[in-house]
Design an enzyme around this catalytic site. Structure first.
Site, PDB file in Angstrom:
ATOM      1  N   HIS A 156       0.821  -1.211   0.000  1.00 44.53           N
ATOM      2  CA  HIS A 156       0.000   0.000   0.000  1.00 44.53           C
ATOM      3  C   HIS A 156       0.854   1.260   0.000  1.00 44.53           C
ATOM      4  O   HIS A 156       0.488   2.266  -0.609  1.00 44.53           O
ATOM      5  CB  HIS A 156      -0.920  -0.012   1.225  1.00 44.53           C
ATOM      6  CG  HIS A 156      -1.974   1.030   1.203  1.00 44.53           C
ATOM      7  ND1 HIS A 156      -3.111   0.932   0.420  1.00 44.53           N
ATOM      8  CD2 HIS A 156      -2.075   2.218   1.856  1.00 44.53           C
ATOM      9  CE1 HIS A 156      -3.867   2.003   0.597  1.00 44.53           C
ATOM     10  NE2 HIS A 156      -3.264   2.793   1.467  1.00 44.53           N
TER      11      HIS A 156
ATOM     12  N   LYS B  19      -7.554  13.770  -6.382  1.00 43.98           N
ATOM     13  CA  LYS B  19      -6.988  12.429  -6.234  1.00 43.98           C
ATOM     14  C   LYS B  19      -8.096  11.458  -5.856  1.00 43.98           C
ATOM     15  O   LYS B  19      -9.114  11.848  -5.276  1.00 43.98           O
ATOM     16  CB  LYS B  19      -5.903  12.419  -5.146  1.00 43.98           C
ATOM     17  CG  LYS B  19      -5.123  11.095  -5.054  1.00 43.98           C
ATOM     18  CD  LYS B  19      -4.097  11.138  -3.940  1.00 43.98           C
ATOM     19  CE  LYS B  19      -3.279   9.859  -3.889  1.00 43.98           C
ATOM     20  NZ  LYS B  19      -2.309   9.864  -2.773  1.00 43.98           N
TER      21      LYS B  19
ATOM     22  N   GLU C  24      -8.557   7.445  -4.016  1.00 40.07           N
ATOM     23  CA  GLU C  24      -7.880   6.380  -3.268  1.00 40.07           C
ATOM     24  C   GLU C  24      -8.882   5.316  -2.856  1.00 40.07           C
ATOM     25  O   GLU C  24     -10.092   5.559  -2.798  1.00 40.07           O
ATOM     26  CB  GLU C  24      -7.175   6.933  -2.028  1.00 40.07           C
ATOM     27  CG  GLU C  24      -5.822   7.545  -2.318  1.00 40.07           C
ATOM     28  CD  GLU C  24      -4.936   7.577  -1.079  1.00 40.07           C
ATOM     29  OE1 GLU C  24      -5.469   7.454   0.038  1.00 40.07           O
ATOM     30  OE2 GLU C  24      -3.709   7.724  -1.235  1.00 40.07           O
TER      31      GLU C  24
ATOM     32  N   HIS D 141     -10.376   2.406  -0.115  1.00 40.31           N
ATOM     33  CA  HIS D 141     -10.502   1.997   1.285  1.00 40.31           C
ATOM     34  C   HIS D 141     -11.318   0.712   1.302  1.00 40.31           C
ATOM     35  O   HIS D 141     -12.321   0.593   2.001  1.00 40.31           O
ATOM     36  CB  HIS D 141     -11.147   3.099   2.125  1.00 40.31           C
ATOM     37  CG  HIS D 141     -10.385   3.390   3.382  1.00 40.31           C
ATOM     38  ND1 HIS D 141     -10.981   3.604   4.596  1.00 40.31           N
ATOM     39  CD2 HIS D 141      -9.056   3.472   3.619  1.00 40.31           C
ATOM     40  CE1 HIS D 141     -10.053   3.833   5.516  1.00 40.31           C
ATOM     41  NE2 HIS D 141      -8.877   3.756   4.942  1.00 40.31           N
TER      42      HIS D 141
ATOM     43  N   ARG E 212      -8.088  15.046   3.257  1.00 41.19           N
ATOM     44  CA  ARG E 212      -6.827  15.575   3.793  1.00 41.19           C
ATOM     45  C   ARG E 212      -5.756  15.629   2.717  1.00 41.19           C
ATOM     46  O   ARG E 212      -4.924  16.543   2.701  1.00 41.19           O
ATOM     47  CB  ARG E 212      -6.358  14.737   4.987  1.00 41.19           C
ATOM     48  CG  ARG E 212      -7.223  14.905   6.224  1.00 41.19           C
ATOM     49  CD  ARG E 212      -6.566  14.344   7.469  1.00 41.19           C
ATOM     50  NE  ARG E 212      -6.295  12.917   7.373  1.00 41.19           N
ATOM     51  CZ  ARG E 212      -7.192  11.959   7.564  1.00 41.19           C
ATOM     52  NH1 ARG E 212      -8.447  12.276   7.868  1.00 41.19           N
ATOM     53  NH2 ARG E 212      -6.862  10.686   7.466  1.00 41.19           N
TER      54      ARG E 212
ATOM     55  N   GLN F 106      -9.913   2.347  11.139  1.00 42.71           N
ATOM     56  CA  GLN F 106      -9.879   3.642  11.796  1.00 42.71           C
ATOM     57  C   GLN F 106     -11.291   4.130  12.114  1.00 42.71           C
ATOM     58  O   GLN F 106     -12.257   3.703  11.510  1.00 42.71           O
ATOM     59  CB  GLN F 106      -9.178   4.665  10.899  1.00 42.71           C
ATOM     60  CG  GLN F 106      -7.832   4.209  10.374  1.00 42.71           C
ATOM     61  CD  GLN F 106      -7.922   3.559   9.006  1.00 42.71           C
ATOM     62  OE1 GLN F 106      -8.858   2.834   8.704  1.00 42.71           O
ATOM     63  NE2 GLN F 106      -6.933   3.823   8.177  1.00 42.71           N
TER      64      GLN F 106
ATOM     65  N   ASP G 182      -0.419  14.922   5.514  1.00 44.29           N
ATOM     66  CA  ASP G 182      -1.409  14.303   6.394  1.00 44.29           C
ATOM     67  C   ASP G 182      -0.902  12.955   6.882  1.00 44.29           C
ATOM     68  O   ASP G 182      -0.086  12.307   6.226  1.00 44.29           O
ATOM     69  CB  ASP G 182      -2.756  14.160   5.673  1.00 44.29           C
ATOM     70  CG  ASP G 182      -2.891  12.865   4.918  1.00 44.29           C
ATOM     71  OD1 ASP G 182      -3.667  12.004   5.346  1.00 44.29           O
ATOM     72  OD2 ASP G 182      -2.204  12.724   3.878  1.00 44.29           O
TER      73      ASP G 182
ATOM     74  N   SER H  25      -4.940   6.619  13.469  1.00 49.25           N
ATOM     75  CA  SER H  25      -6.005   7.502  13.952  1.00 49.25           C
ATOM     76  C   SER H  25      -6.187   8.651  12.967  1.00 49.25           C
ATOM     77  O   SER H  25      -5.223   9.158  12.388  1.00 49.25           O
ATOM     78  CB  SER H  25      -5.652   8.064  15.330  1.00 49.25           C
ATOM     79  OG  SER H  25      -5.610   7.026  16.290  1.00 49.25           O
TER      80      SER H  25
END
Length: 726
Positions: A44, A86, A88, A90, A111, A235, A263, A308
């Protein structure tokens, strides 16, 4: 703690990689250092299986300010304005804990955008679930949609576009890809590259907890039967704190206090500190006693690997600490100087007066392994199925079954849960080919769209890679936008499997060819490998997020029919390709054969011609033809506008199914005022663009001459019923 074979494997490292680590350190790592290597060397974070292929992608054109390598890509849209964006994944966290997994996916991508100095102006998503009949799908769908809406709505960023798809390939591994778009002035862009020695390293935002530990490592491994046990690695997000953090960072960015900012995303404090130091060719020293913790007796290992949420790392200019702290105090956020930049290019960690980690920065970044994994080619499948003899198939029933299916029915049940109008700059909401966002207080806008291709890429990855770039390009064109650049999220199975690695490598080839030809570069993105459970891998699923510029947004164009009596034209040639189509899958249960051919010359010529029609105010509505073919695209235009259309069959039609359900590429449906028809025909002839007259808009009925005539209200009910009944 002894570093045993089991401990190494638990950290996602191989025995060979552990030997490399020992050679780099010239000693055996302690458990904290092993955890840090695990975080930075996992798939990752290090892109160790994909980097050699990603380097082939085009990343520049005259509009690109920042390509891959930063938190997000940046493109110039003129007048001193730039767009930061961007996408991404999850995926793994969302399968384990759908609400928090999806919510923190949104928080993380936001972020990435505001750390560049941009105010986020739009959110998009691409979400894929298993078969609707699968017992897990319903709860996963509701949880993910609630998480996306909950986070975006609370922080006050409109969720304006996306897609929701279902396929049994995602039964045990759903996909949740989140995209964010922001606006920034070109002279106020911030980067993550550290500069200067002895500069303060500042921790800001929420306190550190034990949630998300080994989250990046979890995202770099296949699932097995113990996914429930991994819930502690997901998270927990707090959108209200993220809002405070965003406003505090943007306020601090108004002056010249910040040297660099990053971030704390995947791998948390570890990745943020290492990436800033590596880009700046220096080191970082951190006192872990100063890290704000929300739980008692947290260890250095837990602090460094925690994921976190709502945390940032900032490097400040000398003497700016007090003024910066006042800003974060005002927003009720932690602001703590936890370290400094150092000349020796190392990550040095102190805890209770002991040096607990001492690692060369290069060992964690440029010295991370890169693998040229073996891969196999996918041959273009043969056309073995016979679509000529379909006399027993009822056309009307087939059409209605497709538009009422899970993948083609109306998705308002989902999009109505997202606030699309907050910030008051949304010109076109979701439901059309792309969303349109006005640049605040300016007479220009951007169009944004997200698209994916799984069955095409599974069948033939090179073609599938080209197709999804082209489809995204067409979606922006259909809104009158000039496409500028893309971001991608590449969702694949286990890269250690040569077949899957081949799918990835060849999809990249396809994306590269399309992007180069269309001048549509990749400026940011994400690779998500190991999407599978118990050795069952998902179909290769590249997701493309595109951004285009609209210079005169008052000339609004979308896919809605405008008036009865107008002509409807089909631009682009129809060959009747049914392999890998919605008709083939939904009606015939045939999933074999090649995807439709991609002719990049036709894609570019047809798209630029459509843009010219829009520019000259000759196109009243535009819709690209994609999944489901011409008949489904016409139905979408008709249902969403509550206006009917009478569709005529072409003369000498050989196969009605091939013509209306075929998924040939590079095609658009365009509504033309009958008074402008001759002028438009002259333009077609002058530009040598193939087109056909396909119908005329009418008041209340969706009609295919000689086949069926359905009231629009009834058609809309059929199109809506699946989602509202699920």
């Amino acid at each position: 703690m002894n570093i045993t074979k089991e401990v190494i494997e638990k950290h996602g490292l191989t025995a060979d990689e552990f030997l490399v680590i020992k050679n780099l350190l010239q000693r055996e790592p302690n458990i904290l250092e092993l955890g840090i290597f695990s975080a930075m060397w996992n798939e990752h974070c290090s892109y160790k299986s994909s980097k050699i292929h990603l380097k082939k992608l085009p990343t520049k054109n005259k509009n690109v300010i920042q390509g891959p390598g930063e938190n997000a890509g940046i493109v110039d849209i003129g007048d001193g304005d730039a767009i930061v964006f961007k996408i991404e994944s999850h995926n793994h966290p969302s399968f384990i804990e759908p609400y928090q997994g999806a919510a923190t996916g949104v928080g993380g991508i936001l972020r990435d955008v505001f750390t560049m100095g941009a105010r986020p102006i739009a959110l998009l998503n691409s979400i894929h679930f298993g078969s609707p009949e699968n017992t897990k799908t319903r709860n996963l769908l509701h949880g993910v949609v609630s998480g996306i809406g909950g986070y975006g709505n609370c922080i006050g960023i409109p969720t304006v576009a996306g897609e929701t798809k279902f396929n049994k390939t995602y039964n045990e591994n759903i996909l949740v890809n989140a995209m964010a778009v922001g606006h920034v002035k070109k002279n106020k862009i911030f980067y993550s590259k550290a500069k200067g020695i002895g500069k303060s390293v500042v921790y800001v935002g929420s306190k550190t907890g034990r949630d998300g530990i080994h989250g990046a490592s979890m995202a770099s491994a296949e699932f097995d039967d113990d996914s429930e046990e991994k819930k502690p690695t997901v998270q927990v997000g707090d959108p209200f704190t993220e809002k405070l953090l965003m406003e505090a960072c943007l306020e601090l960015m108004k002056d010249n206090s910040i040297i660099s900012i990053q971030d704390m995303g995947a791998a948390g404090l570890t990745s943020s500190s290492v990436e800033m130091a590596f880009k700046g060719d220096l080191g970082i020293e951190i006192n872990l006693d100063k890290v704000p913790c929300r739980e008692e007796k947290m260890t250095p290992y837990e602090m460094m690997l925690s994921e976190s949420q709502e945390r940032m790392l900032i490097i400040l200019e000398d003497g700016k600490e007090n003024e910066a702290k006042k800003i974060f105090d005002k927003w009720d956020l932690d602001f703590v100087v936890i370290g400094k930049t150092i000349e020796t290019k190392k990550l040095k960690l102190h805890y209770k007066k002991d040096l607990v980690a001492d690692i060369p920065i290069e060992a964690l970044s440029s010295k991370a392994p890169q693998y040229e994994r073996k891969w196999t080619k996918t041959e273009l499948p043969k056309k073995e199925a016979n679509f000529k003899n379909l006399k027993k198939i009822n056309f009307k029933e087939s059409f209605l079954k497709i538009i009422s299916s899970s993948n083609h029915s109306n998705k308002k049940w989902i999009t109505e849960q997202y606030d699309q109008m907050v910030m008051c700059d949304t010109i076109q909401k979701s439901g059309s080919d792309a969303a349109i966002i006005r640049i605040h207080k300016k007479n220009k806008a951007i169009a944004v769209a997200v698209d994916s291709s799984a069955n095409y890429c599974k069948s033939h990855p090179i073609t599938g890679g080209k197709q999804i770039v082209c489809e995204n390009w067409r979606n922006l064109i259909s809104m009158g936008a000039k496409p500028i650049a893309i971001t991608n999220c590449l969702n694949f199975g286990n890269p250690e499997n040569p077949e899957i690695m081949g799918q990835f490598a060849e999809t990249i080839i396809g994306i590269k060819e399309a992007c180069e030809y269309l001048d549509y570069p990749v400026v940011s993105g994400n690779v998500s490998f190991y999407n599978g459970t118990n050795k069952k891998n998902i179909f290769p699923t590249p997701v493309i997020g595109g951004v285009g510029i609209i210079q005169k947004p008052e000339k609004k164009i979308n896919h809605l029919f405008k008036k009865a009596g107008n002509s409807v034209l089909l631009i682009g040639k129809t060959f009747g390709h049914l392999y890998q189509s919605a008709f083939s899958n939904e009606i015939l249960s045939i999933n074999e054969g090649p995807p439709p051919e991609i002719n990049l010359t036709n894609e570019k010529n047809n798209g630029e011609f459509v843009l010219e029609l829009i520019k000259q105010n000759l196109a009243l509505s535009v819709h690209d033809v994609s999944a489901g073919g011409t008949i489904v695209s016409l139905a979408e235009m008709s249902i969403d506008s509550s206006l009917g259309v009478k569709i005529e069959k072409p003369k000498n039609l050989n196969n009605i199914f091939e013509y209306f359900f075929g998924e040939d590429q590079g095609r658009y449906l365009v509504e033309i005022d009958k008074n402008n028809l001759n002028k438009v025909k002259d333009l077609f002839k002058k530009n040598n663009i193939f087109h056909e007259m396909i119908g005329v808009t009418q008041k209340d009925n969706f009609e295919l001459a000689g086949e069926f005539n359905i009231d629009i209200k009834e058609l809309s009910k059929i199109n809506n019923k699946w989602y509202y009944n699920y």
